[in-house]
Design a protein around this motif. Sequence first.
Motif, PDB file in Angstrom:
ATOM      1  N   MET A 231      -6.324 -44.861  50.919  1.00 36.09           N
ATOM      2  CA  MET A 231      -5.204 -45.966  50.315  1.00 36.09           C
ATOM      3  C   MET A 231      -6.169 -46.135  48.839  1.00 36.09           C
ATOM      4  N   GLN A 232      -7.454 -46.176  48.847  1.00 37.91           N
ATOM      5  CA  GLN A 232      -8.164 -46.493  47.697  1.00 37.91           C
ATOM      6  C   GLN A 232      -8.064 -45.245  46.701  1.00 37.91           C
ATOM      7  N   GLN A 233      -7.945 -44.099  47.234  1.00 34.86           N
ATOM      8  CA  GLN A 233      -7.653 -43.189  46.139  1.00 34.86           C
ATOM      9  C   GLN A 233      -6.295 -43.146  45.728  1.00 34.86           C
ATOM     10  N   MET A 234      -5.319 -43.674  46.529  1.00 33.91           N
ATOM     11  CA  MET A 234      -3.956 -43.522  46.104  1.00 33.91           C
ATOM     12  C   MET A 234      -3.778 -44.747  44.938  1.00 33.91           C
ATOM     13  N   MET A 235      -4.497 -45.988  45.300  1.00 34.64           N
ATOM     14  CA  MET A 235      -4.306 -46.991  44.228  1.00 34.64           C
ATOM     15  C   MET A 235      -4.955 -46.683  42.932  1.00 34.64           C
TER      16      MET A 235
ATOM     17  N   PRO B  80     -13.006 -30.369  29.856  1.00 34.33           N
ATOM     18  CA  PRO B  80     -13.677 -30.484  30.897  1.00 34.33           C
ATOM     19  C   PRO B  80     -14.815 -31.682  30.609  1.00 34.33           C
ATOM     20  N   VAL B  81     -15.215 -32.119  32.074  1.00 34.11           N
ATOM     21  CA  VAL B  81     -15.938 -33.334  31.987  1.00 34.11           C
ATOM     22  C   VAL B  81     -17.171 -32.623  32.798  1.00 34.11           C
ATOM     23  N   TYR B  82     -18.426 -33.029  32.141  1.00 38.54           N
ATOM     24  CA  TYR B  82     -19.714 -32.739  32.930  1.00 38.54           C
ATOM     25  C   TYR B  82     -20.461 -34.206  33.367  1.00 38.54           C
ATOM     26  N   LEU B  83     -20.964 -33.986  34.527  1.00 33.38           N
ATOM     27  CA  LEU B  83     -21.704 -35.410  34.812  1.00 33.38           C
ATOM     28  C   LEU B  83     -22.998 -35.204  34.833  1.00 33.38           C
ATOM     29  N   LEU B  84     -23.940 -35.954  34.104  1.00 35.67           N
ATOM     30  CA  LEU B  84     -25.343 -35.669  34.057  1.00 35.67           C
ATOM     31  C   LEU B  84     -25.988 -36.452  35.247  1.00 35.67           C
TER      32      LEU B  84
ATOM     33  N   ARG C 124     -10.348 -30.915  41.284  1.00 30.79           N
ATOM     34  CA  ARG C 124      -9.860 -31.308  42.549  1.00 30.79           C
ATOM     35  C   ARG C 124     -10.713 -32.242  43.198  1.00 30.79           C
ATOM     36  N   SER C 125     -11.839 -32.842  42.399  1.00 30.12           N
ATOM     37  CA  SER C 125     -12.746 -33.693  43.268  1.00 30.12           C
ATOM     38  C   SER C 125     -12.122 -34.597  44.088  1.00 30.12           C
ATOM     39  N   GLU C 126     -12.777 -35.008  45.253  1.00 33.18           N
ATOM     40  CA  GLU C 126     -12.291 -36.042  46.033  1.00 33.18           C
ATOM     41  C   GLU C 126     -12.921 -37.414  45.966  1.00 33.18           C
TER      42      GLU C 126
ATOM     43  N   ASN D 199      -9.503 -39.259  35.942  1.00 33.46           N
ATOM     44  CA  ASN D 199      -8.368 -40.146  35.500  1.00 33.46           C
ATOM     45  C   ASN D 199      -8.690 -40.792  34.204  1.00 33.46           C
ATOM     46  N   VAL D 200      -9.853 -41.359  33.755  1.00 36.87           N
ATOM     47  CA  VAL D 200      -9.901 -41.918  32.703  1.00 36.87           C
ATOM     48  C   VAL D 200      -9.845 -41.058  31.543  1.00 36.87           C
ATOM     49  N   VAL D 201     -10.544 -39.873  31.656  1.00 34.41           N
ATOM     50  CA  VAL D 201     -10.652 -38.844  30.726  1.00 34.41           C
ATOM     51  C   VAL D 201      -9.145 -38.449  30.351  1.00 34.41           C
TER      52      VAL D 201
END
Lengths: 660, 195
Positions: free
Chosen positions: B128-132, A159-163, A133-135, A144-146
């Motif tokens: 908006m950026q998030q939504m796009m 699951p995705v890990y960030l270094l 749920r990261s914003e 999204n890409v994953v």
Amino acid sequence: MRQQSGASSLSGNAGSTLGAAGEARGFATNFFQQQAQARRNTWRIFALFWLAIAATVIFTTVVIAFFLSHSEEFADKSQVHQGQFVFHPEVLLWSTLGTLAVVGFGYLRRRWMLAKGGKAVATSLGGRLVERRSEQSDERRLLNVVDEMALAARIPSPPVYLLDNERSINAFAAGYHPTDAVVGVTRGSIQRLNRDELQGLMAHEFSHIFNGDMRLNMQMVCWIGGLEAISTFGRSLMRSASNRSSSSRKKNGGGGVILGLALFVIGILGTFLASLLRAAISRQREHLADASALQFTRNPYGIGGVLWKIWKLKDGGLNSPYAKEVSHFFLSSASGAGTASYFDFGFFNTHPALETRLQRVCPELLRDGSRPPGVDRDFFERVESPIEQRIEIPVPQSAKLAGAVSLLRQATEQASALGASLEGTPAGGLGTSLLRFAFREATMAKSLALAVANIRPTPTTPTDDELRQQLDAWLATVDQPELERLQLLNLSLPALRETPEEERRNWLGELEQLQLPDDSSDARFCMLLLAYLIFALHPDRRTPLRAPSQAERLLATHQLLSFAAQVGHEVAAEREQAYAAGWMTMKRKLPGLAAQPLAQLHIAHLVHAFRVLKATPPLTLAEIHQSLDRVLGFDRRLKGAEAALVQALRTATGAPNWSR
Amino acid sequence: MMLIWIVLGLLVAVILYTITVYNGLVRLKTALANSFAQIDVQLKRRYDLIPNLVETAKAYMKHERETLEAVITARNQGLAAMRMLSQNPADAAQIGKLAQAESQLRSGLQSLSVVMESYPDLKANTTMQQMMEELTSTENKISFARQAFNDSVMEYNTARQVFPSNVVAGLFNFTAAQSFEIENPREREAVAVKF
């Protein structure tokens, strides 16, 4: 099962039923052939690998059998006569059991060491789980890409890990089963790659998961461990046998040494050969993953762009000391370019040369001067010259008043003469009687300090208003109003110091409690000015903190960097990145901490941070200043408020000044 | 006696082989169905996303009511057609409506992103950026889901065509799968979302 179905699809009409994306982009679709070739090569080399293992094991058995059949002790205890034929069943039985025990021990030991799941590998590399749920915009994009690539690869999204601490472009997949697999990405990747390239990077890692490469690799590593155990066993046998023979002068000791030497040599040779083959297989799997990345993204500039950027930046290395052990997991060799030695002909590389990979994936990018889309000339400058040099701060005009002020404080005629001589200069615009007066007289200096910090005192006198008007009018004409305001504050300090201690304590105490709105950039700057003022004047706050602990220093740095990130950057994501970039240069880090929101930062925190830094030894202080410079210079612009922050901190902590 | 054993052994081998191939084909067919379902999921996801996007844009775009309404109308039509289709998947009229709504939605979103260029405030808006980003991702997911479906179709079709699996496939009536082709070439273009 996957591999079979994939391989069988190659014999069919590979190119004809491609997805819309592939056809629309219109490029050669030979990635299915490339995959098939890589798979074929894998199995060929794998057969050789098994041959090497088997040969080593059989050879070891024969050597042990030969030794047993010539051993007096063994002949005494069994029915075998000394010197009897090597392949006597009893001899063979014991030697086989012995070999299997040694190899099995080595295998299982390695297996036990490698039995970590994907999560454990990711955490040991310093990875932080990116929450679903990261914003944050860059993390959102990554997730999204994953998901997109998981759809294309038809596997569940891992699951995705960030270094966070790694600035290079690299990624890894870990875990021996698709359900247990995780992917990890360096922060450098999400900063330097565009969306298409991030897709390529993830698609490559997904191919490792999809094709079971981690399991394959673990198998090989464990077997190599088994062979290594033979040489280890041989070496310890040699040592103990030579000890025994020298102490007891027993005739038989020599045989033990010879057996030990033989096993040692066999073990070494077997390990060498098997490692060579493992590296060759690993390189094939990389080619397979690159070709699969093409299949999943149908875009040669995805994975191509990634490889090109690593190639051009010569930078795939990782900071984590643990990275070397798991280098085969990574997209490109994780130990970076530093590993090349005179003995290195590339036979032991787990990854093919980047040029070779580009040649297969996207040959256009190998041509001189060609770049992936979206890469401009600026790209190299942006990454190649991180702001290492110290930030230069222009001299504010009001600094020229300093001489006049110090004279004014003595109220001599010379002062008015000096003031008059400044009349024509820009700084002279400030040289009105009121402002000059403010530097001399404590009450007026107080008014000036408040006006400079943009705070309206509760009973406002007409002088306050007049002072404020003059100040605003003058500030509107200067280039760096923030720097000028800081300088004016500096100039008012001597007069302010003359107020009685108790009065100062009360006044500054009130200021410290002030609640400032946390949404305007001027309020942020105002917070800095007040903190600076309090640190400079408050009877209890002026002194450096006595012997701050490591933890206190880290906390102070954290708060300063958070503040700096928010002074200098308006976009939330940029703040986080700038904040993280600041930590990059620090040897000791606070892991997994995000920038502190301004609402939780108070003036008192900043004052405290000043006090901690004042007590910090010069080398560490320089490090902190450097990371601060990096935060502020993250967007490669130094705004007025940022310059003022650097200046205030340099003055407060006794770091070299602009007037050096 | 020996002959009987040999024949029996062969029979068992054939049966085992048939079972393996049958299971393999079933697995591929299930993967196929799953890939197809993914396309559906992503299309729905986009329909859910659009109202939020338009709500955010509304606050900034005072003069672009028409563009926004066109997007919303197309979205609603698409959603309605999809609901009807879920009851009766073979309804050709609804498929036509869905296709029409989809193409209207695409052009609507396209003009929206063009219009957005002249609203720097809106472009800078974090929501908006998030939504796009979400919209870009959904568009990608739709095309990747289609691509994955087509890859599944290819694997399945190849598996049921090669000898000797084709005998088993014929025996148990595994019919050829159809890949997802879009008739109108303009529909292939993903919505170009610019920032």
